[in-house]
Design a protein around this motif. Structure first.
Motif, PDB file in Angstrom:
ATOM      1  N   GLN A  90       2.736   2.318  -9.381  1.00  0.00           N
ATOM      2  CA  GLN A  90       1.655   2.026 -10.316  1.00  0.00           C
ATOM      3  C   GLN A  90       0.646   1.074  -9.679  1.00  0.00           C
ATOM      4  OE1 GLN A  90       0.949   3.175 -13.616  1.00  0.00           O
ATOM      5  NE2 GLN A  90      -0.968   2.176 -13.025  1.00  0.00           N
ATOM      6  N   CYS A  91      -0.607   1.524  -9.644  1.00  0.00           N
ATOM      7  CA  CYS A  91      -1.694   0.696  -9.137  1.00  0.00           C
ATOM      8  C   CYS A  91      -2.190  -0.214 -10.264  1.00  0.00           C
ATOM      9  CB  CYS A  91      -2.835   1.579  -8.645  1.00  0.00           C
ATOM     10  SG  CYS A  91      -2.336   2.738  -7.350  1.00  0.00           S
ATOM     11  N   VAL A  92      -2.853  -1.312  -9.913  1.00  0.00           N
ATOM     12  CA  VAL A  92      -3.431  -2.213 -10.911  1.00  0.00           C
ATOM     13  C   VAL A  92      -4.823  -1.693 -11.233  1.00  0.00           C
ATOM     14  CG1 VAL A  92      -4.118  -4.580 -11.426  1.00  0.00           C
ATOM     15  CG2 VAL A  92      -2.098  -4.143 -10.007  1.00  0.00           C
ATOM     16  N   ASP A 126       2.237   6.812   0.347  1.00  0.00           N
ATOM     17  CA  ASP A 126       1.030   6.012   0.165  1.00  0.00           C
ATOM     18  C   ASP A 126       0.765   5.841  -1.322  1.00  0.00           C
ATOM     19  OD1 ASP A 126       0.442   5.642   2.850  1.00  0.00           O
ATOM     20  OD2 ASP A 126      -0.720   7.492   2.969  1.00  0.00           O
ATOM     21  N   CYS A 127       0.235   4.680  -1.705  1.00  0.00           N
ATOM     22  CA  CYS A 127      -0.100   4.426  -3.109  1.00  0.00           C
ATOM     23  C   CYS A 127      -1.217   5.341  -3.590  1.00  0.00           C
ATOM     24  CB  CYS A 127      -0.542   2.978  -3.298  1.00  0.00           C
ATOM     25  SG  CYS A 127       0.780   1.772  -3.089  1.00  0.00           S
ATOM     26  N   ASP A 128      -2.188   5.610  -2.750  1.00  0.00           N
ATOM     27  CA  ASP A 128      -3.341   6.448  -3.117  1.00  0.00           C
ATOM     28  C   ASP A 128      -4.053   5.934  -4.355  1.00  0.00           C
ATOM     29  OD1 ASP A 128      -3.736   8.283  -1.156  1.00  0.00           O
ATOM     30  OD2 ASP A 128      -2.445   9.810  -2.033  1.00  0.00           O
ATOM     31  N   ASP A 131      -5.752  -1.540  -3.222  1.00  0.00           N
ATOM     32  CA  ASP A 131      -4.992  -0.382  -2.740  1.00  0.00           C
ATOM     33  C   ASP A 131      -3.492  -0.654  -2.720  1.00  0.00           C
ATOM     34  OD1 ASP A 131      -5.023  -2.197  -0.664  1.00  0.00           O
ATOM     35  OD2 ASP A 131      -5.413  -0.718   0.888  1.00  0.00           O
ATOM     36  N   ILE A 132      -3.065  -1.764  -3.313  1.00  0.00           N
ATOM     37  CA  ILE A 132      -1.654  -2.141  -3.359  1.00  0.00           C
ATOM     38  C   ILE A 132      -1.076  -1.731  -4.715  1.00  0.00           C
ATOM     39  CG2 ILE A 132      -0.032  -4.050  -3.224  1.00  0.00           C
ATOM     40  CD1 ILE A 132      -1.526  -4.767  -0.855  1.00  0.00           C
ATOM     41  N   GLY A 144       0.809  -1.216   0.000  1.00  0.00           N
ATOM     42  CA  GLY A 144       0.000   0.000   0.000  1.00  0.00           C
ATOM     43  C   GLY A 144       0.840   1.264   0.000  1.00  0.00           C
ATOM     44  N   SER A 145       2.166   1.095  -0.108  1.00  0.00           N
ATOM     45  CA  SER A 145       3.059   2.254  -0.184  1.00  0.00           C
ATOM     46  C   SER A 145       4.209   1.947  -1.138  1.00  0.00           C
ATOM     47  CB  SER A 145       3.576   2.645   1.207  1.00  0.00           C
ATOM     48  OG  SER A 145       4.397   1.623   1.741  1.00  0.00           O
TER      49      SER A 145
END
Length: 87
Positions: free
Chosen positions: A68-70, A49-51, A60-61, A35-36
């Motif tokens: 880069q978020c999925v 934080d990923c945000d 949120d990972i 998450g970060s």
């Protein structure tokens, strides 16, 4: 045996136990928590934080290096907060 050259997320370290900054974990405080991302010695929290966008991201990972978020289908952007317009 101390690996200080590798330690960037340390708050305090009295071997064999290191107390990591808030968003950091691992034995020598070398990795961001899920998450970060973007481990930085100068950061108060160690990692950002990923945000990830709640609606656009699958979770949120994010990638612990580039953040880069999925994204869900037809969604883009680092935080999955930009929708792809299809004409």
């Amino acid at each position: 045996h101390t690996r200080w050259a590798d330690v960037t997320g340390v708050q305090t370290c009295a071997l064999p136990i290191c107390l990591c900054k808030v968003n950091v974990n691992s034995e020598y405080c070398q990795a961001c928590i899920p998450g970060s991302f973007n481990l930085q010695e100068s950061s108060v929290f160690g990692c950002e934080d990923c945000d990830c966008d709640v609606g656009g991201a699958i979770s949120d990972i994010c990638d612990d290096q580039n953040g880069q978020c999925v994204c869900r289908p037809r969604v883009t952007g680092r935080a999955c907060n930009k929708y792809v317009v299809i004409y």
